[in-house]
Design a protein around this motif. Structure first.
Motif, mmCIF file in Angstrom:
data_model
loop_
_atom_site.group_PDB
_atom_site.id
_atom_site.type_symbol
_atom_site.label_atom_id
_atom_site.label_comp_id
_atom_site.label_asym_id
_atom_site.label_seq_id
_atom_site.Cartn_x
_atom_site.Cartn_y
_atom_site.Cartn_z
ATOM 1 N N UNK A 186 0.839 -1.209 0.000
ATOM 2 C CA UNK A 186 0.000 0.000 0.000
ATOM 3 C C UNK A 186 0.869 1.252 0.000
ATOM 4 N N UNK A 187 1.974 1.229 0.726
ATOM 5 C CA UNK A 187 2.890 2.375 0.742
ATOM 6 C C UNK A 187 3.524 2.577 -0.630
ATOM 7 N N UNK A 188 3.914 1.477 -1.281
ATOM 8 C CA UNK A 188 4.503 1.569 -2.617
ATOM 9 C C UNK A 188 3.468 2.104 -3.607
ATOM 10 N N UNK A 189 2.252 1.595 -3.555
ATOM 11 C CA UNK A 189 1.201 2.045 -4.472
ATOM 12 C C UNK A 189 0.917 3.534 -4.299
ATOM 13 N N UNK A 190 0.943 4.024 -3.075
ATOM 14 C CA UNK A 190 0.737 5.456 -2.829
ATOM 15 C C UNK A 190 1.844 6.267 -3.499
ATOM 16 N N UNK A 191 3.080 5.811 -3.388
ATOM 17 C CA UNK A 191 4.198 6.534 -4.019
ATOM 18 C C UNK A 191 4.119 6.461 -5.537
ATOM 19 N N UNK A 192 3.717 5.325 -6.079
ATOM 20 C CA UNK A 192 3.582 5.214 -7.532
ATOM 21 C C UNK A 192 2.450 6.100 -8.048
#
Length: 182
Positions: free
Chosen positions: A167-173
């Motif tokens: 979820x953290x990676x998806x937010x950054x992407x």
């Protein structure tokens, strides 16, 4: 925009990138570059395009790589085809070496996505995957190169569940896609 995924061994980059790739499979704004590596396809880790050293050299000489490097006794390359995706205003996500970040920043719009985790957690992950002996794990943990200065860096701490890390990676992407669209 090129999003260069980097981080120390054992940070969980492959796990989080696999989750992000699955979640974004139908989102045409994102392309996940498949690395070419001089490692057998069945060696574990990320899904990659296996290549012999001779084949890699031929592709390199022909200009087939946008970026390339050597690490851990292997050759790695990002296919030049990413340039068409970048020209089409897509976000290209690629697992890169810190050693090519400065070159990448000179050639492409770049954001670095640094995925990291506490050292004890990284040690446990490296040991659990069983690809290396204790001395190799210790060497990987001791090897951590600094990022070149002046880069646009977003950091994801992968110290929770894989779902939380993803979820953290998806937010950054998502932020990268918004910024790339400006």
């Amino acid at each position: 925009m090129l999003v260069a995924v980097v981080g120390p061994s054992g940070a969980g980059k492959d796990t989080l990138m696999d989750a992000a790739r699955a979640r974004l499979a139908d989102d045409t704004r994102f392309i996940f570059a498949r690395r070419v590596i001089t490692r057998p396809a069945d060696a574990g880790g990320e899904a990659h395009e296996p290549e012999t050293e001779a084949g890699f050299a031929v592709r390199l000489a022909a200009g087939g790589f946008a970026l390339h490097w050597q690490a851990h006794g292997l050759l790695y390359g990002i296919p030049r085809s990413i340039e068409a995706d970048l020209a089409a205003k897509r976000v290209v996500i690629a697992n890169l070496s810190r050693g090519v970040l400065a070159e990448a920043a000179m050639r492409y719009p770049l954001r670095v996505l640094l995925i990291t985790a506490p050292i004890a957690l990284r040690a446990a992950r490296l040991t659990a995957r069983g690809r290396e002996d204790a001395a190799d794990v210790a060497a990987r943990l001791a090897r951590e190169a600094p990022l070149p200065g002046g880069l646009d860096v977003a950091t994801v701490m992968n110290d929770a569940t894989p779902a939380e890390g993803a979820a953290r990676v998806l937010a950054e992407l998502s932020r990268a896609a918004e910024d790339a669209g400006r």
